[in-house]
Design a protein around this motif. Structure first.
Motif, PDB file in Angstrom:
ATOM      1  N   TRP A 338       0.826  -1.203   0.000  1.00 38.79           N
ATOM      2  CA  TRP A 338       0.000   0.000   0.000  1.00 38.79           C
ATOM      3  C   TRP A 338       0.864   1.258   0.000  1.00 38.79           C
ATOM      4  O   TRP A 338       0.606   2.203  -0.744  1.00 38.79           O
ATOM      5  CB  TRP A 338      -0.930  -0.009   1.208  1.00 38.79           C
ATOM      6  N   LYS A 339       1.899   1.257   0.811  1.00 39.69           N
ATOM      7  CA  LYS A 339       2.759   2.433   0.892  1.00 39.69           C
ATOM      8  C   LYS A 339       3.520   2.663  -0.410  1.00 39.69           C
ATOM      9  O   LYS A 339       3.850   3.799  -0.760  1.00 39.69           O
ATOM     10  CB  LYS A 339       3.719   2.299   2.075  1.00 39.69           C
ATOM     11  N   ALA A 340       3.781   1.585  -1.143  1.00 36.58           N
ATOM     12  CA  ALA A 340       4.466   1.723  -2.428  1.00 36.58           C
ATOM     13  C   ALA A 340       3.532   2.268  -3.505  1.00 36.58           C
ATOM     14  O   ALA A 340       3.965   2.989  -4.409  1.00 36.58           O
ATOM     15  CB  ALA A 340       5.029   0.372  -2.867  1.00 36.58           C
ATOM     16  N   LEU A 341       2.247   1.951  -3.407  1.00 37.33           N
ATOM     17  CA  LEU A 341       1.316   2.286  -4.476  1.00 37.33           C
ATOM     18  C   LEU A 341       0.524   3.566  -4.233  1.00 37.33           C
ATOM     19  O   LEU A 341       0.111   4.237  -5.173  1.00 37.33           O
ATOM     20  CB  LEU A 341       0.323   1.127  -4.689  1.00 37.33           C
ATOM     21  N   SER A 342       0.286   3.899  -2.965  1.00 35.62           N
ATOM     22  CA  SER A 342      -0.560   5.045  -2.648  1.00 35.62           C
ATOM     23  C   SER A 342       0.254   6.336  -2.636  1.00 35.62           C
ATOM     24  O   SER A 342       1.413   6.361  -2.213  1.00 35.62           O
ATOM     25  CB  SER A 342      -1.235   4.855  -1.292  1.00 35.62           C
ATOM     26  N   ALA A 515       2.074 -17.152   4.841  1.00 36.49           N
ATOM     27  CA  ALA A 515       0.761 -16.644   4.464  1.00 36.49           C
ATOM     28  C   ALA A 515       0.773 -16.231   2.997  1.00 36.49           C
ATOM     29  O   ALA A 515       1.820 -16.045   2.384  1.00 36.49           O
ATOM     30  CB  ALA A 515       0.390 -15.450   5.337  1.00 36.49           C
ATOM     31  N   ARG A 516      -0.416 -16.074   2.442  1.00 38.31           N
ATOM     32  CA  ARG A 516      -0.547 -15.700   1.044  1.00 38.31           C
ATOM     33  C   ARG A 516      -0.111 -14.254   0.805  1.00 38.31           C
ATOM     34  O   ARG A 516      -0.054 -13.452   1.719  1.00 38.31           O
ATOM     35  CB  ARG A 516      -1.992 -15.887   0.595  1.00 38.31           C
ATOM     36  N   ALA A 517       0.152 -13.942  -0.456  1.00 35.98           N
ATOM     37  CA  ALA A 517       0.534 -12.580  -0.840  1.00 35.98           C
ATOM     38  C   ALA A 517      -0.048 -12.301  -2.227  1.00 35.98           C
ATOM     39  O   ALA A 517      -0.829 -13.099  -2.761  1.00 35.98           O
ATOM     40  CB  ALA A 517       2.044 -12.423  -0.821  1.00 35.98           C
ATOM     41  N   PHE A 518       0.328 -11.179  -2.831  1.00 39.30           N
ATOM     42  CA  PHE A 518      -0.174 -10.854  -4.158  1.00 39.30           C
ATOM     43  C   PHE A 518       0.822  -9.979  -4.899  1.00 39.30           C
ATOM     44  O   PHE A 518       1.730  -9.380  -4.310  1.00 39.30           O
ATOM     45  CB  PHE A 518      -1.539 -10.158  -4.072  1.00 39.30           C
ATOM     46  N   LEU A 519       0.631  -9.929  -6.223  1.00 35.43           N
ATOM     47  CA  LEU A 519       1.385  -9.042  -7.093  1.00 35.43           C
ATOM     48  C   LEU A 519       0.410  -8.061  -7.717  1.00 35.43           C
ATOM     49  O   LEU A 519      -0.802  -8.237  -7.654  1.00 35.43           O
ATOM     50  CB  LEU A 519       2.079  -9.837  -8.209  1.00 35.43           C
ATOM     51  N   THR A 520       0.938  -7.038  -8.371  1.00 37.76           N
ATOM     52  CA  THR A 520       0.101  -6.099  -9.103  1.00 37.76           C
ATOM     53  C   THR A 520       0.853  -5.651 -10.344  1.00 37.76           C
ATOM     54  O   THR A 520       2.090  -5.767 -10.420  1.00 37.76           O
ATOM     55  CB  THR A 520      -0.269  -4.879  -8.240  1.00 37.76           C
ATOM     56  N   SER A 521       0.100  -5.148 -11.307  1.00 38.21           N
ATOM     57  CA  SER A 521       0.721  -4.615 -12.515  1.00 38.21           C
ATOM     58  C   SER A 521       1.088  -3.145 -12.368  1.00 38.21           C
ATOM     59  O   SER A 521       1.687  -2.556 -13.269  1.00 38.21           O
ATOM     60  CB  SER A 521      -0.238  -4.784 -13.704  1.00 38.21           C
ATOM     61  N   LEU A 522       0.741  -2.540 -11.221  1.00 36.92           N
ATOM     62  CA  LEU A 522       0.966  -1.108 -11.034  1.00 36.92           C
ATOM     63  C   LEU A 522       2.430  -0.769 -10.780  1.00 36.92           C
ATOM     64  O   LEU A 522       2.914   0.266 -11.216  1.00 36.92           O
ATOM     65  CB  LEU A 522       0.107  -0.587  -9.873  1.00 36.92           C
ATOM     66  N   ASP A 523       3.121  -1.634 -10.033  1.00 37.61           N
ATOM     67  CA  ASP A 523       4.511  -1.337  -9.668  1.00 37.61           C
ATOM     68  C   ASP A 523       5.114  -2.575  -9.027  1.00 37.61           C
ATOM     69  O   ASP A 523       4.407  -3.528  -8.670  1.00 37.61           O
ATOM     70  CB  ASP A 523       4.563  -0.161  -8.682  1.00 37.61           C
ATOM     71  N   TYR A 524       6.435  -2.559  -8.864  1.00 40.58           N
ATOM     72  CA  TYR A 524       7.102  -3.637  -8.141  1.00 40.58           C
ATOM     73  C   TYR A 524       6.720  -3.571  -6.661  1.00 40.58           C
ATOM     74  O   TYR A 524       6.676  -2.485  -6.067  1.00 40.58           O
ATOM     75  CB  TYR A 524       8.625  -3.518  -8.272  1.00 40.58           C
TER      76      TYR A 524
END
Length: 552
Positions: A338-342, A515-524
């Motif tokens: 969140w801190k990387a994307l927001s 625990a599970r995690a996720f990726l996004t296409s917005l940024d590393y």
């Protein structure tokens, strides 16, 4: 969002540790400001950096809270509400008292597709016969009279609890959950609709979803459910409002992250798509951001669909409400993502919640773990002030105020992020670093995917063959029982906002799995998996083969 007005708040200065108080009191009305102020706690002589306050329990205290916020400009004070669900106005509860809503119009709830009453219902009967048993199930339901054309007469209604479904006969509890008194209902001119309920409250059946869709019926004043919510929770924060000095809203305990099941938003008897609700949620956030002033913020659960509206997280439990620590790596991944994307100013609160018997014996350690993780992630740690355990609670505050020196923000500003585990040897192929692919790739295996290095980066690409997810397996040797952490920075090259990494697994017994995690296409994103207490072995063979981590 213009954040210049936030700079006076200590929580935005980048100094740590940060201290918070979750759901501060008082919850009863106070006759004078001095009495209200006495109830505001000061751990080690300091007011907290972030306070969430359930002021709505006693609106008589609004003027006192507003004055207190003006006297303490360093503190970020938020008004706490629930935005997704609640109980009808006037209901009683054994669950979360914050669930009692200000909604009293029957058309403002989400309903499932319903049916009509097949036989007249008397005032005292507890058996309802309906035309169809489709969608009828144990749980709350609405009875509402209609005109011949199907129009709902919303002032002639009753809430009931379906206790048993036997064909077309329903056994019910009458006048349920804040309902008007039981009454007579005519056959053919009464609509019977189940009510989807929010299972995140401790008490089943009682919390119902607000109809935030564009199709929400309106009350006699022409208001939708969203209109009523905004009048009650947002208007007091406006310029000139009773709470104009507060810093914004905390939407806690049931945020807008769950879409109701089997919903009929326009109450026409047919099932509607879940996208209808999500569009309503989007409207809610856009409207909320327009109503809040530039210097006011919003915290709730992190929802990546609405990055542009949410300032931070109300982290109930360091990991989850009923799991205060085992999935803490999931918290780390989510907060760092969140801190990387927001791009919005960040303010968040974390607290220990719902300890089981074993964890309660580690009460001090649980809170010290919270303090440490909160400082590393930039969260404000909920502080225990002392309600009968003052000596024990004082120990939980030691790191927050530098022990006996009682100094606030004593750690100062961060110098940069260092992961202790990343400084230990890389056991994947004994690689010399995080991009030593020549050493690491022989210890990797892919299923339904290919591995290749492109411009210094490892690329995992689907083959399109077979059924199932891409899987990446890492093979390494553990010489003894130990914790294992997998770190990587990753980016998805598709258009998905969230591409989940499903069920990371370890091939040897572990005390706590990753625990599970996720990726996004917005940024590393910085992603980590942490396995606690993975079994190892000495000289090879089965026990010495170590672990394999894989995910889809």
């Amino acid at each position: 969002m213009n954040s210049s007005g936030l700079l006076s708040k200590s929580i935005f200065r980048g100094e740590f540790p940060l201290v918070a108080e979750f759901r501060s009191g008082p919850r009863n009305a106070k006759p004078r400001y001095d009495l209200w102020k006495e109830s505001q706690r000061k751990p080690e002589g300091f007011y907290v950096d972030l306070q969430t306050n359930v002021l709505r329990f006693a609106p008589e205290n609004y003027r006192f809270a507003n004055e207190f916020a003006a006297e303490n400009p360093d503190m970020l004070m938020l008004s706490t509400w629930r935005a997704a669900s609640g109980q009808p106005k006037g209901a009683t509860t054994d669950g979360d008292p914050l669930g009692i809503s200000t909604i009293d119009f029957a058309g403002h709830w989400v309903y499932s597709p319903g049916t009509t009453l097949a036989s007249d219902l008397s005032e005292n009967s507890e058996t309802i016969r309906v035309e169809s048993s489709d969608n009828m199930l144990k749980g709350p339901a609405l009875l509402v009279e209609t005109r011949r054309n199907g129009e709902k007469l919303w002032n002639k209604f009753e809430y009931v609890l379906i206790k048993k479904v036997d064909g077309k006969n329903l056994t019910v509890r009458r006048s349920y959950n804040g309902s008007p008194p039981s009454r007579e209902f005519p056959a053919d001119l009464t609509y019977v609709a189940p009510i989807p309920w929010d299972g995140r409250n401790r008490e089943p059946y009682t919390d119902w979803f607000f109809n935030l869709s564009e199709f929400c019926p309106t009350d006699d004043a022409g208001r939708t459910a969203m209109d009523v919510l905004f009048e009650d929770m947002v208007e007091p924060l406006s310029r000139g409002g009773e709470l104009e000095n507060l810093g914004g809203l905390d939407l806690a305990s049931g945020p807008l992250t769950v879409t109701p099941d089997n919903a009929d938003y326009d109450v026409d008897g047919t099932l509607d798509l879940g996208s209808v609700y999500r569009e309503g949620v989007a409207t809610f956030y856009k409207r909320l951001r327009r109503k809040l002033r530039p210097e006011q913020i919003l915290i709730t659960s992190l929802d990546y669909e609405f990055l542009g509206y949410i300032n931070g997280v109300n982290q109930e439990g360091l990991a989850n409400p009923n799991d205060p620590w085992k999935d803490v790596s999931q918290t780390v991944n989510n907060v760092l993502a969140w801190k990387a994307l927001s791009t919005l100013p960040w303010a968040s609160i974390a607290f220990v919640q719902n300890l089981n018997k074993e964890e309660d014996e580690l009460y001090i350690q649980m809170h010290r773990l919270l303090n440490g993780y909160s400082s590393c992630l930039g969260l404000a740690a909920d502080v225990e002030i002392g309600d009968g355990y003052e000596g024990v609670d004082a120990l939980t505050r030691a790191e927050l105020f530098k022990g006996d020196e009682k100094e606030k923000h004593w750690l100062g500003k961060p110098l940069g992020m260092k992961r202790t585990a990343a400084l230990t040897p890389n056991i994947l192929g004994d690689a010399s670093g995080g991009t030593d692919w020549e050493a690491m790739m022989p210890a990797m295996d892919s299923l339904r995917a290919t591995l290749a290095v492109d411009d210094g980066e490892l690329v995992l690409s689907p083959t399109g063959e077979g059924s199932g997810y891409m899987t990446l397996t890492l093979t390494f040797r553990l010489r003894r029982k130990s914790d294992v952490t997998v770190f990587f920075d990753a980016l998805s090259d598709d258009e998905q906002l969230e591409r989940k990494i499903l069920l990371p697994r370890v091939s040897v017994p572990v005390d706590v799995p990753p625990a599970r995690a996720f990726l996004t296409s917005l940024d590393y994103l910085n992603v980590s998996f942490h396995a606690r207490g993975a079994e190892g072995g000495g000289g090879g063979g089965g026990g010495g083969k170590g672990g394999e981590l894989g995910g889809g």
